[in-house]
Design a protein around this motif. Structure first.
Motif, PDB file in Angstrom:
ATOM      1  N   ALA A 115       0.855  -1.192   0.000  1.00 34.61           N
ATOM      2  CA  ALA A 115       0.000   0.000   0.000  1.00 34.61           C
ATOM      3  C   ALA A 115       0.883   1.231   0.000  1.00 34.61           C
ATOM      4  O   ALA A 115       2.035   1.186   0.428  1.00 34.61           O
ATOM      5  CB  ALA A 115      -0.924   0.000   1.210  1.00 34.61           C
ATOM      6  N   ALA A 116       0.325   2.336  -0.490  1.00 34.80           N
ATOM      7  CA  ALA A 116       1.047   3.603  -0.542  1.00 34.80           C
ATOM      8  C   ALA A 116       0.046   4.733  -0.330  1.00 34.80           C
ATOM      9  O   ALA A 116      -1.164   4.540  -0.490  1.00 34.80           O
ATOM     10  CB  ALA A 116       1.755   3.764  -1.882  1.00 34.80           C
ATOM     11  N   GLU A 117       0.563   5.880   0.008  1.00 34.22           N
ATOM     12  CA  GLU A 117      -0.293   7.040   0.273  1.00 34.22           C
ATOM     13  C   GLU A 117       0.285   8.269  -0.397  1.00 34.22           C
ATOM     14  O   GLU A 117       1.478   8.523  -0.315  1.00 34.22           O
ATOM     15  CB  GLU A 117      -0.353   7.256   1.787  1.00 34.22           C
ATOM     16  CG  GLU A 117      -1.107   8.473   2.224  1.00 34.22           C
ATOM     17  CD  GLU A 117      -1.144   8.583   3.739  1.00 34.22           C
ATOM     18  OE1 GLU A 117      -0.093   8.945   4.331  1.00 34.22           O
ATOM     19  OE2 GLU A 117      -2.200   8.278   4.321  1.00 34.22           O
ATOM     20  N   ASN A 118      -0.584   9.018  -1.073  1.00 35.88           N
ATOM     21  CA  ASN A 118      -0.226  10.318  -1.635  1.00 35.88           C
ATOM     22  C   ASN A 118      -1.033  11.386  -0.907  1.00 35.88           C
ATOM     23  O   ASN A 118      -2.238  11.223  -0.707  1.00 35.88           O
ATOM     24  CB  ASN A 118      -0.565  10.398  -3.127  1.00 35.88           C
ATOM     25  CG  ASN A 118       0.433   9.678  -4.005  1.00 35.88           C
ATOM     26  OD1 ASN A 118       1.426   9.146  -3.535  1.00 35.88           O
ATOM     27  ND2 ASN A 118       0.167   9.652  -5.297  1.00 35.88           N
ATOM     28  N   LEU A 119      -0.378  12.474  -0.561  1.00 34.08           N
ATOM     29  CA  LEU A 119      -1.037  13.631   0.043  1.00 34.08           C
ATOM     30  C   LEU A 119      -0.830  14.827  -0.864  1.00 34.08           C
ATOM     31  O   LEU A 119       0.175  14.915  -1.573  1.00 34.08           O
ATOM     32  CB  LEU A 119      -0.455  13.937   1.424  1.00 34.08           C
ATOM     33  CG  LEU A 119      -0.505  12.826   2.469  1.00 34.08           C
ATOM     34  CD1 LEU A 119       0.178  13.281   3.752  1.00 34.08           C
ATOM     35  CD2 LEU A 119      -1.935  12.400   2.737  1.00 34.08           C
ATOM     36  N   ALA A 120      -1.774  15.751  -0.825  1.00 36.97           N
ATOM     37  CA  ALA A 120      -1.635  17.007  -1.565  1.00 36.97           C
ATOM     38  C   ALA A 120      -2.419  18.075  -0.827  1.00 36.97           C
ATOM     39  O   ALA A 120      -3.344  17.768  -0.072  1.00 36.97           O
ATOM     40  CB  ALA A 120      -2.158  16.859  -2.991  1.00 36.97           C
ATOM     41  N   ARG A 162      -3.712  27.984   5.590  1.00 41.12           N
ATOM     42  CA  ARG A 162      -3.087  28.614   4.426  1.00 41.12           C
ATOM     43  C   ARG A 162      -3.374  27.839   3.137  1.00 41.12           C
ATOM     44  O   ARG A 162      -3.688  28.427   2.110  1.00 41.12           O
ATOM     45  CB  ARG A 162      -1.573  28.726   4.651  1.00 41.12           C
ATOM     46  CG  ARG A 162      -0.811  29.394   3.520  1.00 41.12           C
ATOM     47  CD  ARG A 162       0.673  29.552   3.830  1.00 41.12           C
ATOM     48  NE  ARG A 162       1.344  28.304   4.091  1.00 41.12           N
ATOM     49  CZ  ARG A 162       1.844  27.502   3.149  1.00 41.12           C
ATOM     50  NH1 ARG A 162       1.753  27.822   1.885  1.00 41.12           N
ATOM     51  NH2 ARG A 162       2.448  26.381   3.485  1.00 41.12           N
ATOM     52  N   MET A 163      -3.298  26.506   3.170  1.00 37.14           N
ATOM     53  CA  MET A 163      -3.463  25.709   1.953  1.00 37.14           C
ATOM     54  C   MET A 163      -4.919  25.305   1.688  1.00 37.14           C
ATOM     55  O   MET A 163      -5.218  24.800   0.620  1.00 37.14           O
ATOM     56  CB  MET A 163      -2.554  24.481   2.004  1.00 37.14           C
ATOM     57  CG  MET A 163      -1.084  24.866   1.943  1.00 37.14           C
ATOM     58  SD  MET A 163       0.028  23.455   1.903  1.00 37.14           S
ATOM     59  CE  MET A 163       0.159  23.064   3.635  1.00 37.14           C
ATOM     60  N   LYS A 164      -5.776  25.465   2.618  1.00 35.78           N
ATOM     61  CA  LYS A 164      -7.242  25.299   2.509  1.00 35.78           C
ATOM     62  C   LYS A 164      -7.753  23.909   2.134  1.00 35.78           C
ATOM     63  O   LYS A 164      -8.658  23.405   2.760  1.00 35.78           O
ATOM     64  CB  LYS A 164      -7.836  26.316   1.548  1.00 35.78           C
ATOM     65  CG  LYS A 164      -7.403  27.741   1.822  1.00 35.78           C
ATOM     66  CD  LYS A 164      -8.554  28.664   1.988  1.00 35.78           C
ATOM     67  CE  LYS A 164      -8.131  30.087   2.201  1.00 35.78           C
ATOM     68  NZ  LYS A 164      -7.499  30.380   3.449  1.00 35.78           N
ATOM     69  N   HIS A 165      -7.242  23.283   1.070  1.00 33.06           N
ATOM     70  CA  HIS A 165      -7.776  22.017   0.554  1.00 33.06           C
ATOM     71  C   HIS A 165      -6.740  20.906   0.775  1.00 33.06           C
ATOM     72  O   HIS A 165      -5.611  21.025   0.317  1.00 33.06           O
ATOM     73  CB  HIS A 165      -8.089  22.123  -0.934  1.00 33.06           C
ATOM     74  CG  HIS A 165      -8.806  23.379  -1.297  1.00 33.06           C
ATOM     75  ND1 HIS A 165     -10.102  23.647  -0.908  1.00 33.06           N
ATOM     76  CD2 HIS A 165      -8.397  24.472  -2.000  1.00 33.06           C
ATOM     77  CE1 HIS A 165     -10.458  24.828  -1.368  1.00 33.06           C
ATOM     78  NE2 HIS A 165      -9.445  25.357  -2.030  1.00 33.06           N
ATOM     79  N   PHE A 166      -7.152  19.822   1.438  1.00 35.11           N
ATOM     80  CA  PHE A 166      -6.241  18.750   1.795  1.00 35.11           C
ATOM     81  C   PHE A 166      -6.754  17.417   1.258  1.00 35.11           C
ATOM     82  O   PHE A 166      -7.888  17.020   1.529  1.00 35.11           O
ATOM     83  CB  PHE A 166      -6.065  18.685   3.325  1.00 35.11           C
ATOM     84  CG  PHE A 166      -5.410  19.913   3.871  1.00 35.11           C
ATOM     85  CD1 PHE A 166      -4.048  19.965   4.079  1.00 35.11           C
ATOM     86  CD2 PHE A 166      -6.166  21.054   4.144  1.00 35.11           C
ATOM     87  CE1 PHE A 166      -3.433  21.122   4.566  1.00 35.11           C
ATOM     88  CE2 PHE A 166      -5.562  22.215   4.617  1.00 35.11           C
ATOM     89  CZ  PHE A 166      -4.200  22.240   4.828  1.00 35.11           C
TER      90      PHE A 166
END
Length: 173
Positions: A115-120, A162-166
């Motif tokens: 398994a892997a995880e990407n965040l943005a 600051r980044m608002k959308h996660f």
């Protein structure tokens, strides 16, 4: 025969040892409150079309000779918990919600061998977020993980951050 009375002397106090004990107690007390970053922002979930995300990621993978992915509700739950944790602290961290294997297990997804995880953060659209992951070496490697067959995806917004959308994407076997 009379014996002289013995009076007990108070034990000698070793100041060096006492100071070390005091320092250890203070360090332990200060670490007791360390459970990771503290939530600083109110966050709310923003619906994501997980089927559309799976279709987009599948098309990308198939164009590179890999198999498609399908949505898995347990992985959606894992992704949602991580997106929420990041939104609440207002920054990206793979450890904000706990270690990845522990998070997988806590949502019943521990049977995933790979398994892997990407965040943005920052992007308000699914298209732009997936595009960000495609141009990032490590994130792209996860998108193209050979064994991936399932995904979960989620977005939480923290209007005060600051980044608002996660965003969080979990890919697994």
């Amino acid at each position: 025969m009379l014996r002289p009375e013995r009076t007990a002397k108070p034990p000698a106090i070793d100041v060096g040892v006492s100071m070390r004990i005091l320092v250890l107690i203070l360090v332990a007390a200060s670490l007791a409150g360390c459970g990771g970053p503290t939530a600083r922002y109110a966050a709310h979930e923003v619906p994501v079309d997980a089927g559309r995300a799976a279709a987009m990621i599948s098309a990308y993978r198939v164009s590179r000779g890999l198999g498609p992915v399908a949505v898995d509700r347990r992985l959606n739950t894992v992704a949602a918990a991580q997106a929420r944790s990041n939104a609440e602290i207002g920054e990206l961290s793979h450890d904000a919600g706990g270690s990845f294997p522990v998070r997988l297990a806590s949502f019943g997804a521990a049977d995933r061998a790979r398994a892997a995880e990407n965040l943005a953060a920052g992007s308000a659209t699914l298209d732009a977020t997936i595009a960000q992951w495609k141009v990032s070496g490590a994130h792209n490697k996860n998108l193209l993980m050979r064994d991936a067959a399932h995904i979960g995806i989620a977005r939480f917004d923290a209007p005060g951050a600051r980044m608002k959308h996660f965003w969080a994407l979990v890919l697994a076997q």
